[in-house]
Write an enzyme that holds these catalytic residues in place. Structure first.
Site, PDB file in Angstrom:
ATOM      1  N   SER A  70      45.688  54.754 -12.232  1.00 55.73           N
ATOM      2  CA  SER A  70      46.117  56.130 -12.501  1.00 55.73           C
ATOM      3  C   SER A  70      46.278  56.955 -11.232  1.00 55.73           C
ATOM      4  CB  SER A  70      45.107  56.819 -13.430  1.00 55.73           C
ATOM      5  OG  SER A  70      43.826  56.872 -12.827  1.00 55.73           O
ATOM      6  N   HIS A 134      34.910  54.752 -12.093  1.00 55.32           N
ATOM      7  CA  HIS A 134      35.805  54.660 -13.246  1.00 55.32           C
ATOM      8  C   HIS A 134      35.069  55.021 -14.535  1.00 55.32           C
ATOM      9  CE1 HIS A 134      39.159  53.079 -11.088  1.00 55.32           C
ATOM     10  NE2 HIS A 134      38.683  51.875 -10.890  1.00 55.32           N
ATOM     11  N   ARG A 156      46.979  59.678 -15.835  1.00 57.17           N
ATOM     12  CA  ARG A 156      48.387  59.305 -15.745  1.00 57.17           C
ATOM     13  C   ARG A 156      48.985  59.138 -17.140  1.00 57.17           C
ATOM     14  NH1 ARG A 156      50.429  54.067 -12.156  1.00 57.17           N
ATOM     15  NH2 ARG A 156      52.606  54.720 -11.899  1.00 57.17           N
ATOM     16  N   SER A 164      51.446  49.560 -15.497  1.00 59.18           N
ATOM     17  CA  SER A 164      50.829  49.263 -14.203  1.00 59.18           C
ATOM     18  C   SER A 164      49.598  48.380 -14.372  1.00 59.18           C
ATOM     19  CB  SER A 164      50.446  50.564 -13.499  1.00 59.18           C
ATOM     20  OG  SER A 164      49.895  50.326 -12.229  1.00 59.18           O
ATOM     21  N   ARG A 285      51.660  48.856  -6.488  1.00 57.32           N
ATOM     22  CA  ARG A 285      52.872  48.219  -6.976  1.00 57.32           C
ATOM     23  C   ARG A 285      54.116  49.057  -6.679  1.00 57.32           C
ATOM     24  NH1 ARG A 285      55.967  47.250 -11.725  1.00 57.32           N
ATOM     25  NH2 ARG A 285      55.093  49.093 -12.736  1.00 57.32           N
TER      26      ARG A 285
END
Length: 323
Positions: A70, A134, A156, A164, A285
């Protein structure tokens, strides 16, 4: 392949504890375990328990809180650069962000520091201490929730987040577990059976606290950060207690930090790092908004959009989940 608990050489007590928890098929490990409502891999589950028991927050601590995929690397880099801009010149060719992984500079409490039955010595960390997690807000140690330490959270668009996440898991998933198709992963995501999920509960926890205690939790969307990075970097600096001076703004320091921490700069600097210091590149990415249109079918988009509308209803938190 051995069962995950055995393969990770866990203690008998840890194995018994994990076996007492609900479990689901994992993304890149054999199982995810549900602990206090959150799904995690075995090592992370055990690390969270240790983190909860032993971590003592300090008032000056700054914690980066995210779900995977995110914008974690981006937010870690921004916080590090903002807090340390007097210590390390932003335009310095040897700035730590150009030579070290943001995951090293802002270490994860549950993904690294408290893993493998380790009780880390945090006394030597420079102040303010910068950490990452997290973990969902309700699972944070009581010392974090009750102290004056500050938490910055980025979330996100779930459609991009899923795509992703799936790409990363395909890259990291051991061959022995077999392939994980987009369709199967999507079903797991929609059920909330995802590392550190369900994600809607994760983001809602931080969202609600940002409304109740705005001095405690800074909440921002990845898409908003991309649209106006300068504005949100300025707001972030004010929140963590390191606001930009008038002279800094006039001299373009905000723009320099934004460029230093950009996807392009971090990706390029990663290539130049020695192998032992290069891990983020595998995790970076595209960094784009809207890439989900290249992967998800209309029915997938409708399904996840409906789930998010239901789960976020009445919260005030919304995402653009269609073109």
């Amino acid at each position: 392949m051995k069962r995950e608990e055995e393969a990770e050489d866990l203690s008998p007590e840890s194995k018994v504890f994990l076996l007492s928890l609900p479990k689901e098929k994992g993304w890149r490990t054999r199982y995810l375990y549900q602990y206090q409502g959150q799904w995690c891999q075995a090592k992370q589950t055990l690390a969270i328990v240790s983190f909860q028991k032993h971590f003592q927050a300090e008032a000056s601590d700054i914690m980066v809180a995210t779900v995977p995929r995110s914008g974690t690397i981006w937010l870690k880099a921004l916080v590090f650069a903002i807090v340390n801009r007097q210590r390390f010149g932003v335009s310095d060719d040897h700035h730590p962000l150009l030579t070290s992984d943001p995951h090293v500079l802002v270490a994860s409490l549950d993904y690294k520091l408290y893993q493998n039955d380790i009780l880390p010595d945090l006394s030597d960390f420079s102040r303010p201490r910068l950490f990452a997690t997290h973990v969902a807000y309700p699972l944070l140690p009581e010392s974090v929730k009750s102290s004056d330490c500050r938490i910055v959270h980025i979330c996100r668009n779930p459609l991009d987040n899923f795509v992703s996440l799936w790409h990363l898991q395909v890259k990291l998933r051991p061959e022995a577990l077999g392939p994980l198709s987009l369709e199967e992963a999507f079903d797991m995501y929609c059920r909330g059976a995802v590392p550190y999920g369900p994600y809607w509960e994760h983001m809602l926890g931080y969202w609600k606290m940002s409304l109740e205690r705005p001095q405690k939790v800074f909440f921002v969307k990845y898409e908003d950060m991309k649209e106006d990075t300068i504005l949100h970097v300025k707001r972030l600096a004010e929140f963590v207690g390191f606001p930009f001076s008038v002279d800094e703004e006039r001299e373009g320091v905000i723009e320099e930090i934004s460029k230093l921490c950009s996807f392009q700069t971090l990706r390029k600097s990663e290539v130049n790092r020695p192998p032992e210091k290069a891990t983020a590149n595998a995790l970076m990415r595209k960094g784009e908004v809207g890439d989900w249109v290249n992967h998800l079918t209309p029915s997938m988009v409708d399904q996840l959009s409906n789930i998010m509308a239901e789960k976020l209803h009445g919260s005030g938190l919304t995402f653009k989940l269609s073109q």
